[in-house]
Write a protein that holds these residues in place. Structure first.
Motif, short mmCIF file in Angstrom:
data_model
loop_
_atom_site.label_atom_id
_atom_site.label_comp_id
_atom_site.label_asym_id
_atom_site.label_seq_id
_atom_site.Cartn_x
_atom_site.Cartn_y
_atom_site.Cartn_z
N TYR A 121 -12.58 6.98 65.96
CA TYR A 121 -13.13 8.33 66.45
C TYR A 121 -12.71 9.44 65.94
CZ TYR A 121 -16.05 11.62 69.32
OH TYR A 121 -16.82 12.56 69.59
N ALA A 122 -11.06 9.47 66.23
CA ALA A 122 -10.57 10.69 65.98
C ALA A 122 -10.45 11.13 64.54
CB ALA A 122 -8.85 10.60 66.12
N LEU A 123 -10.93 10.14 63.60
CA LEU A 123 -11.13 10.50 62.07
C LEU A 123 -12.72 10.70 61.84
CD1 LEU A 123 -8.99 7.91 60.10
CD2 LEU A 123 -8.65 10.21 60.32
N ILE A 124 -13.48 9.84 62.49
CA ILE A 124 -14.97 9.87 61.81
C ILE A 124 -15.60 11.20 62.62
CG2 ILE A 124 -16.27 8.60 63.91
CD1 ILE A 124 -17.65 6.97 61.67
N ALA A 125 -15.20 11.59 63.80
CA ALA A 125 -15.85 12.55 64.43
C ALA A 125 -15.72 14.08 63.68
CB ALA A 125 -15.32 12.84 65.76
N PRO A 126 -14.44 14.53 63.29
CA PRO A 126 -14.22 15.61 62.48
C PRO A 126 -14.63 15.38 61.00
CG PRO A 126 -12.10 14.83 62.96
CD PRO A 126 -13.00 13.75 63.65
N ALA A 127 -14.18 14.17 60.47
CA ALA A 127 -14.67 14.14 59.12
C ALA A 127 -16.26 14.22 58.81
CB ALA A 127 -14.30 12.45 58.79
N SER A 128 -17.15 13.77 59.81
CA SER A 128 -18.33 13.90 59.82
C SER A 128 -18.96 15.03 59.68
CB SER A 128 -19.29 13.04 60.74
OG SER A 128 -18.86 13.44 62.00
N VAL A 129 -18.46 16.09 60.32
CA VAL A 129 -18.42 17.54 60.61
C VAL A 129 -18.21 18.14 59.31
CG1 VAL A 129 -18.04 19.79 61.81
CG2 VAL A 129 -18.40 17.79 63.02
N HIS A 130 -17.03 18.06 58.82
CA HIS A 130 -16.54 18.51 57.45
C HIS A 130 -17.63 18.21 56.42
CE1 HIS A 130 -12.91 20.94 58.07
NE2 HIS A 130 -12.66 20.29 59.25
N LEU A 131 -17.81 16.75 56.28
CA LEU A 131 -18.72 16.46 55.08
C LEU A 131 -20.04 17.02 55.05
CD1 LEU A 131 -18.94 14.53 52.82
CD2 LEU A 131 -19.63 12.81 54.28
N THR A 132 -20.52 17.29 56.59
CA THR A 132 -21.94 18.00 56.48
C THR A 132 -21.71 19.27 55.98
OG1 THR A 132 -22.31 16.46 58.46
CG2 THR A 132 -23.43 18.77 58.13
N THR A 133 -20.54 20.12 56.34
CA THR A 133 -20.52 21.42 55.74
C THR A 133 -20.23 21.39 54.11
OG1 THR A 133 -18.20 21.48 56.10
CG2 THR A 133 -19.48 22.12 57.85
N GLU A 134 -19.74 20.21 53.69
CA GLU A 134 -19.49 20.25 52.05
C GLU A 134 -20.75 19.73 51.59
OE1 GLU A 134 -16.64 17.29 51.40
OE2 GLU A 134 -15.13 18.09 52.76
N ILE A 135 -21.81 19.01 52.12
CA ILE A 135 -22.88 18.65 51.26
C ILE A 135 -24.08 19.41 51.56
CG2 ILE A 135 -21.81 16.45 50.91
CD1 ILE A 135 -23.64 15.11 53.02
N VAL A 136 -24.15 20.05 52.76
CA VAL A 136 -25.52 20.61 53.13
C VAL A 136 -25.14 22.30 52.87
CG1 VAL A 136 -26.88 21.11 55.14
CG2 VAL A 136 -26.02 19.02 55.00
N ASP A 137 -26.27 22.79 52.28
CA ASP A 137 -26.43 24.20 52.09
C ASP A 137 -26.24 25.02 53.36
OD1 ASP A 137 -26.70 23.54 49.38
OD2 ASP A 137 -28.96 23.82 49.43
N GLU A 138 -25.84 26.23 53.28
CA GLU A 138 -25.47 26.91 54.24
C GLU A 138 -26.78 27.53 55.16
OE1 GLU A 138 -23.15 28.96 57.35
OE2 GLU A 138 -22.66 28.15 55.32
N GLU A 139 -27.88 27.50 54.44
CA GLU A 139 -29.32 27.79 55.10
C GLU A 139 -29.66 26.52 55.92
OE1 GLU A 139 -32.32 26.48 51.33
OE2 GLU A 139 -31.58 28.45 51.65
N ASP A 140 -29.12 25.46 55.85
CA ASP A 140 -29.41 24.19 56.54
C ASP A 140 -28.53 23.92 57.61
OD1 ASP A 140 -32.16 24.08 55.14
OD2 ASP A 140 -30.83 23.05 53.53
N GLN A 141 -27.45 24.67 57.80
CA GLN A 141 -26.22 24.10 58.28
C GLN A 141 -26.52 23.99 59.94
OE1 GLN A 141 -22.96 22.97 58.12
NE2 GLN A 141 -23.48 22.84 55.97
N TYR A 142 -27.33 24.89 60.83
CA TYR A 142 -27.30 24.71 61.96
C TYR A 142 -28.28 23.54 62.42
CZ TYR A 142 -25.28 29.08 63.43
OH TYR A 142 -24.33 30.03 63.63
N GLU A 143 -29.24 23.05 61.52
CA GLU A 143 -30.36 22.13 61.63
C GLU A 143 -29.39 20.97 61.43
OE1 GLU A 143 -34.50 20.31 60.38
OE2 GLU A 143 -33.57 21.90 59.11
N ALA A 144 -28.61 20.74 60.47
CA ALA A 144 -27.89 19.61 59.90
C ALA A 144 -26.62 19.33 61.14
CB ALA A 144 -27.00 19.85 58.52
#
Length: 388
Positions: free
Chosen positions: A309-332
């Motif tokens: 959990y200590a890896l997957i929780a922040p990694a998933s948040v960071h990966l989302t910010t990397e692969i999703v455009d800014e205009e879709d961030q809150y929904e993502a």
């Protein structure tokens, strides 16, 4: 000097937001089953209460996130409103009967789920407005808070009434409102102000993100079953509620080094590879839990919180910010946050019914199966590029 003071203020505010939110998170997700059962509610009904509440929350999360992206609502005002609901719900618990307590607890589950993505995204909001922040450190303060209060509540429950559990949520919600008012608000990100009322479906727009969501949902189902029914797992091998407090506290303490150093880890290993690595260790962790003979074996499994959990929780948040455009961030981020609540739905539907109809041993088999299936989806991300 003013910029430095502003940076310090914002970072401290984000740390406090995470710390206070995770006290509320702890009272609901780690002590919720114990709390409701202490009110005389059977496990099957508890599973239904938590499952239905989490379902509503998982529906609301992306819907609200989408509206914030489109209409540029203030995430801070939204958090204040949600915390006021928590305050009203807890005060109602102290004034009314047990049936009303379960209803208000249901409201707290829904509200906390909606809060989660906005708490998660708060450091990135300030980062996008030119303030240097660190999500890993902020998340680490959440784990530190969880660790301290998991132990405190666990030991207090041996001497005090179960109503101390929502009392901690009440104090945290009040303090969170104060912190939110203390933090500056810079308006919506200028890069997304040309948004229209139309947005593409992000699940089809970002296929890698969708695969991550499936893997995270399975892992969060494991995490929620384990946390919600930890008391049953520990009692099955001769432990008690104090062992639950120690176990939760141990896991949260061990998260801290990973959370605080996460940015350095991310510079060495990509977020996607960290998710894959953690999925493998989730399998190992579930097997240790399956073969546990005493509470100490559960503590050993909790040591692997470092690489799960200590890896997957922040990694998933960071990966989302990397692969999703800014205009879709809150929904993502809302969809990502919904993996916790969807996992909670499955966890309580599965856990409640298994404990009512079978026993803990069957539940342990399900835990192993969930981690294996989640790992399959995590490893399948290797077939996608981050910009897919």
């Amino acid at each position: 000097m003013m910029a430095l003071e502003n940076k310090t203020k914002i970072n401290c505010g984000c740390y406090l937001l995470f710390a206070l939110f995770f006290i509320i998170f702890l009272t609901i997700y780690s002590y919720g089953v114990f709390f409701l059962n202490s009110l005389g509610i059977p496990y099957s009904d508890i599973g239904l209460i938590i499952g239905i509440s989490a379902l509503f929350s998982s529906i609301l999360q992306p819907l609200i996130g989408r509206q914030v992206d489109i209409r540029h609502f203030s995430w801070q005002k939204l958090l204040v409103f949600l915390n006021i609901i928590v305050i009203i719900a807890v005060l109602s618990m102290f004034l009314l009967q047990n049936v009303w307590c379960s209803l208000m607890f249901s409201v707290m589950i829904i509200v906390s789920g909606v809060m989660y993505p906005f708490i998660n995204y708060s450091p990135f909001y300030y980062e996008n407005h030119g303030v240097e922040t660190n999500f890993g450190v902020a998340r680490g303060f959440g784990s530190l808070s969880f660790s301290i209060f998991a132990s405190v509540i666990g030991f207090m429950l041996t001497d005090f009434n179960v109503m101390i559990i929502p009392l901690f949520s009440l104090v945290s919600a009040i303090l969170m409102i104060i912190v939110i008012h203390w933090l500056p608000y810079y308006g919506y990100d200028s890069r997304t102000k040309n948004n229209t009322s139309f947005k593409n479906n992000i699940l089809t727009k970002y296929p890698l993100f969708t695969i991550i969501l499936i893997a995270m949902t399975l892992m969060m189902t494991f995490q929620n079953i384990f946390e919600c029914y930890l008391i049953n797992i520990i009692e099955n091998i001769g432990g008690n509620i104090s062992n639950v407090g120690i176990s939760n506290s141990l896991a949260s303490v061990l998260e801290l080094p990973v959370m605080f150093l996460f940015i350095k880890i991310l510079n060495k290993v990509s977020a996607k590879n960290l998710i894959i690595l953690s999925s493998f260790f989730y399998i190992v962790r579930s097997l240790i839990i399956f073969f546990a003979q005493n509470p100490f074996d559960i503590y050993v499994a909790q040591v692997l919180q470092i690489v799960t959990y200590a890896l997957i929780a922040p990694a998933s948040v960071h990966l989302t910010t990397e692969i999703v455009d800014e205009e879709d961030q809150y929904e993502a981020q809302a969809f990502l946050g919904a993996t916790v609540t969807i996992g909670l739905i499955f966890a309580n539907f599965i856990g409640g019914n298994i404990l009512q109809l079978y026993d803990v041993n069957i539940l342990l088999i399900v835990l192993v199966a969930l981690t294996v299936l989640g790992s399959i989806f995590a490893f399948s991300t290797l077939f996608f590029k981050n910009n897919s």
